[in-house]
Design a protein around this motif. Structure first.
Motif, short mmCIF file in Angstrom:
data_model
loop_
_atom_site.label_atom_id
_atom_site.label_comp_id
_atom_site.label_asym_id
_atom_site.label_seq_id
_atom_site.Cartn_x
_atom_site.Cartn_y
_atom_site.Cartn_z
N THR A 131 0.18 0.56 -4.40
CA THR A 131 -0.87 -0.46 -4.38
C THR A 131 -1.54 -1.45 -3.58
O THR A 131 -1.66 -1.68 -2.72
N GLN A 132 -0.15 -2.12 -3.87
CA GLN A 132 0.16 -3.35 -2.34
C GLN A 132 0.08 -3.14 -1.23
O GLN A 132 -0.82 -3.40 -0.69
N ARG A 135 -3.63 -1.76 0.04
CA ARG A 135 -3.39 -2.65 0.32
C ARG A 135 -4.10 -4.28 1.44
O ARG A 135 -4.31 -4.26 2.45
N GLN A 141 -2.28 3.87 3.81
CA GLN A 141 -4.00 4.53 2.32
C GLN A 141 -3.33 6.44 2.61
O GLN A 141 -3.37 6.50 1.53
N VAL A 160 -7.71 -0.72 -5.47
CA VAL A 160 -6.86 -1.61 -4.89
C VAL A 160 -7.62 -2.23 -3.47
O VAL A 160 -7.41 -3.44 -4.04
N ASN A 161 -9.64 -2.56 -3.95
CA ASN A 161 -9.98 -3.04 -2.87
C ASN A 161 -10.14 -4.39 -3.59
O ASN A 161 -11.58 -5.58 -3.24
N GLY A 163 -8.24 -6.66 -4.65
CA GLY A 163 -7.37 -7.49 -4.58
C GLY A 163 -6.26 -6.99 -5.34
O GLY A 163 -6.01 -6.58 -5.84
#
Length: 232
Positions: A131-132, A135, A141, A160-161, A163
């Motif tokens: 997920t990092q 981001r 993605q 994810v969005n 942060g």
């Protein structure tokens, strides 16, 4: 004599009926609180059982599942959205990276991931890493969504969005709200045993109530016995 016998019967019946009425009143007063306790206890124990089962399947802890549940809520998702994604990730990681070759292995390397280090991570660490990556490198993605999480990542993208601190925030909130099991698991096991004993306890209360009016019952019985002796 008949009048005395009637008096003895009345005393016996009156004491017994009053005793039963007192017992019923006491039980009626306790039952709402006891039923609520049983309801809450059953719900909490059910949640724990579900979390433990899910944790075993995913190779994480019950606390991790509680944290994911908060993370899902913060993302407008359901816990199932996250656990399904993790299950896919575990399956695909095991299959796609086993031989240290192939498109999955090469693509991760292309994104700058130390694949050997990634393979040695636990489930939650791998989830955080991916997920990092999603981001920090938006171009990753679609690949990660398709190849690791099974393609349906709309709910996951909301997470994810949020942060880089999204999972830490979820962990903090789970702890603040008292949702982590931690050392409380042993206490819950004891609570489970206690809940099972509640019905037996209520039977015990009723029996003790009858025992409590034993002197009145015994006194009335003695009167009746003495009358019978005199008749003899």
């Amino acid at each position: 004599v008949e009048e005395a016998a009637d008096d003895a019967g009345s005393a016996l019946g009156g004491a017994f009926n009053q005793g039963l009425a007192d017992i019923k009143a006491g039980i009626d007063m306790l039952m709402p609180a006891i039923n609520k306790l049983k309801e809450i206890g059953a719900e909490v124990l059910g949640d724990r059982k579900t979390h433990v089962k899910q944790a075993g399947i995913l190779g994480v802890t019950a606390d991790d599942i509680a944290i994911l549940e908060v993370a899902a809520a913060n993302s407008g998702a359901e816990l199932e959205d996250f656990t399904d994604a993790l299950l896919e990730m575990r399956k695909r990681t095991g299959e796609g990276l086993r031989d240290q070759t192939g498109p999955l292995y090469e693509q991760l390397k292309g994104f700058g991931v130390d694949v050997e280090e990634f393979r040695g991570m636990g489930t939650m660490q791998q989830f955080q890493k991916l997920t990092q990556l999603m981001r920090m490198q938006p171009e990753s993605q679609a690949f990660i969504g398709d190849e690791f999480f099974g393609g349906d990542i709309d709910k996951l993208l909301s997470f994810v969005n949020q942060g880089p601190g999204a999972l830490d925030k979820a962990a903090h909130n789970a702890e603040r709200l008292g949702l982590l099991w931690g050392d409380g698991a042993e206490s819950l096991d004891r609570a489970n045993a206690a809940i099972k004993e509640i019905d037996m306890t209520m039977d015990g209360i009723a029996r003790r109530g009858v025992t409590g009016i034993a002197p009145e019952i015994e006194g009335a019985a003695n009167i009746a016995t003495n009358i019978a002796r005199r008749q003899g």
